[in-house]
Enzyme design. Structure first.
Site, PDB file in Angstrom:
ATOM      1  N   LYS A   1      -2.895   2.558   4.210  1.00 47.25           N
ATOM      2  CA  LYS A   1      -1.578   2.203   4.753  1.00 47.25           C
ATOM      3  C   LYS A   1      -0.509   2.350   3.672  1.00 47.25           C
ATOM      4  O   LYS A   1       0.570   2.914   3.908  1.00 47.25           O
ATOM      5  CB  LYS A   1      -1.604   0.774   5.319  1.00 47.25           C
ATOM      6  CG  LYS A   1      -2.405   0.694   6.619  1.00 47.25           C
ATOM      7  CD  LYS A   1      -2.811  -0.713   7.022  1.00 47.25           C
ATOM      8  CE  LYS A   1      -3.769  -0.638   8.224  1.00 47.25           C
ATOM      9  NZ  LYS A   1      -4.330  -1.930   8.604  1.00 47.25           N
TER      10      LYS A   1
ATOM     11  N   ASP B   1       2.070  -4.762  13.909  1.00 44.37           N
ATOM     12  CA  ASP B   1       0.712  -4.552  14.432  1.00 44.37           C
ATOM     13  C   ASP B   1       0.670  -4.738  15.954  1.00 44.37           C
ATOM     14  O   ASP B   1      -0.292  -4.339  16.610  1.00 44.37           O
ATOM     15  CB  ASP B   1      -0.232  -5.592  13.788  1.00 44.37           C
ATOM     16  CG  ASP B   1      -1.371  -4.936  13.029  1.00 44.37           C
ATOM     17  OD1 ASP B   1      -1.539  -3.724  13.161  1.00 44.37           O
ATOM     18  OD2 ASP B   1      -2.078  -5.667  12.312  1.00 44.37           O
TER      19      ASP B   1
ATOM     20  N   GLN C   1      -3.971  -8.200   7.311  1.00 42.67           N
ATOM     21  CA  GLN C   1      -5.180  -7.409   7.549  1.00 42.67           C
ATOM     22  C   GLN C   1      -6.300  -8.306   8.086  1.00 42.67           C
ATOM     23  O   GLN C   1      -6.612  -9.341   7.507  1.00 42.67           O
ATOM     24  CB  GLN C   1      -5.614  -6.732   6.227  1.00 42.67           C
ATOM     25  CG  GLN C   1      -6.801  -5.808   6.363  1.00 42.67           C
ATOM     26  CD  GLN C   1      -6.515  -4.583   7.224  1.00 42.67           C
ATOM     27  OE1 GLN C   1      -5.464  -3.956   7.121  1.00 42.67           O
ATOM     28  NE2 GLN C   1      -7.453  -4.239   8.097  1.00 42.67           N
TER      29      GLN C   1
END
Ligand code: NAP
Length: 289
Positions: free
Chosen positions: A53, A120, A97
C-alpha cells in the site's frame, strides 16, 4: 479453448493513470492526499500488504504514513490514536490493517474512524450507504472486482452471478454492489457459503462465478460452464518445497484446468490483488477531494 486472462495489474495501471490528473489538480490547490495506515503486531502477511500500500502511494505521489505498534497495544491506545488521526487535517484516509490482535474489538476500532476518512469502506455508515445505493467509500476488493469486469467489457447487467463466500469484507458487499440498480451492476446474485448444499448447481448455472472463500483450488472445471467468467479473489499460501520460499500463492480456483474451459478468468497473483490496492488509492484521492 483457453480463456481470456483478465490482467489485474494492467487494469490497475489504467486506474492509476486516471488518478494522476485528479492528484495533480488537488496539488494545484495545495492539497496532497495522505493515507495513514495503522498496523498492530507482527503478522508477516499484514506487513507485506502494508508495504504494498505504501509503495502504491509513493508511485502516485500520495503521502503515506505507516504507524507500526506492538501487539500489546491497548484498545484505549488505538482508539486515542484514531481520534488523533480523525482530527488531523493533513490525513485524508485512515486504514487499520486487519486482523487486529485478539484482545482488541475490531468493530469498535472501525466505528471510531471518521466516516469521511474510511477509505477501506468498512465503517457501518459506509456499509449502510452502500446498502442504500448512496455515494460512499466502496470496500476496496469488491469495488476492484466490479471495476475489473467493467474495464474488461464484461456485461454484468442481467447476468447471473454466483459468489462463493459471504464475508463482510468481500462476499456480502460484492453481492450488494453487483445487484444494485446502477451502472455495471443489475446482476442477479446468488451467495453461497459453508452451509450451501450443491454449490456446483449455482456455479454451473452462473454467467459470472466469484470465488471468495479462502480454500485453495476449491472451484474445479466441472463446477463451471464454458460461458463462465471466473473471478478468483482467494489468496492462499500452500507448501511448495521446490520454491525458494517453501510456499506459493494459489487462489480459490484450480486455475490450470478452469482456464482451459471458461470464457475469461483472473490469475492469482496478478488478478484481484492489484485491483484492491488501486481502489484504496482511488478512495484516498476521493477522500482528499
Ligand atoms: P472469510 O472471512 O474467512 O470468509 C470466507 C467465506 O467463505 C465465509 O462466508 C464462509 O462461509 C465461506 N466458506 C468457507 N468455506 C466454504 C466452503 N467449503 N464452501 C462454501 N463456502 C465456504 O474470508 P475473506 O476474508 O472473505 O477472504 C476470502 C479469500 O479472499 C481469502 O483467501 C482471502 O485471503 C482473500 N482475499 C483477497 C483479497 C485480495 O485483495 N485479493 C482481499 C480480501 C480477501 P460461512 O460464512 O458459512 O462461514
Amino acid at each position: 479453448m483457453a480463456a481470456q486472462i483478465i490482467d489485474g495489474r494492467k487494469i490497475a495501471e489504467k486506474i492509476y493513470s486516471e488518478l494522476h490528473s485528479d492528484i495533480a489538480s488537488l496539488k494545484k490547490d495545495g492539497i496532497i492526499p495522505k493515507l495513514t495506515v495503522v498496523l498492530v503486531g507482527d503478522d508477516p502477511a499484514s506487513a507485506v500488504y502494508v508495504r504494498m500500500k505504501a509503495k502504491a502511494c509513493e508511485k502516485l505521489g500520495i503521502k503515506s504514513d505507516t504507524q507500526i505498534h506492538p501487539s500489546l497495544m491497548t484498545q484505549e491506545a488505538i482508539l486515542a490514536l484514531i481520534d488523533q488521526l480523525n482530527a488531523d487535517k493533513e490525513v485524508h484516509g485512515i486504514l487499520v490493517q486487519m486482523p487486529l490482535p485478539g484482545h482488541m474489538n475490531s468493530e469498535k476500532v472501525i466505528e471510531r474512524i471518521s466516516p469521511e476518512k474510511d477509505v477501506d469502506g468498512f465503517h457501518p455508515i459506509s456499509k449502510g450507504k452502500l446498502q442504500s445505493g448512496l455515494d460512499t467509500f466502496m470496500p476496496c476488493t469488491p469495488y476492484g472486482v466490479q471495476k475489473m469486469l467493467e474495464y474488461s467489457d464484461i456485461e454484468v447487467s442481467g447476468k447471473s452471478v454466483a459468489i462463493v463466500g459471504r464475508s463482510q469484507i468481500v462476499g456480502m458487499p460484492l453481492a450488494l454492489l453487483l445487484s444494485q440498480k446502477a451502472n455495471n451492476a443489475n446482476a442477479t446474485v446468488t451467495i453461497c457459503h459453508s452451509r450451501t448444499k450443491n454449490i456446483d448447481f449455482y456455479t454451473k448455472n452462473a454467467d459470472i462465478v466469484i470465488a471468495a472463500l479462502g480454500k485453495p483450488e476449491f472451484i474445479t472445471a466441472d463446477m463451471v460452464s464454458e460461458k463462465a467468467v471466473v473471478i478468483d479473489v482467494g489468496v492462499n499460501r500452500v507448501d511448495a518445497p521446490e520454491n525458494e520460499k517453501g510456499y506459493k500463492l494459489v487462489g480459490d480456483v484450480k486455475f490450470d484446468e478452469v482456464s482451459e474451459k471458461v470464457r475469461a478468468i483472473t490469475p492469482v497473483p496478478g488478478g484481484v490483488g492489484p485491483m484492491t490496492i488501486a481502489m484504496l488509492m482511488y478512495n484516498t484521492v476521493k477522500a482528499a477531494k
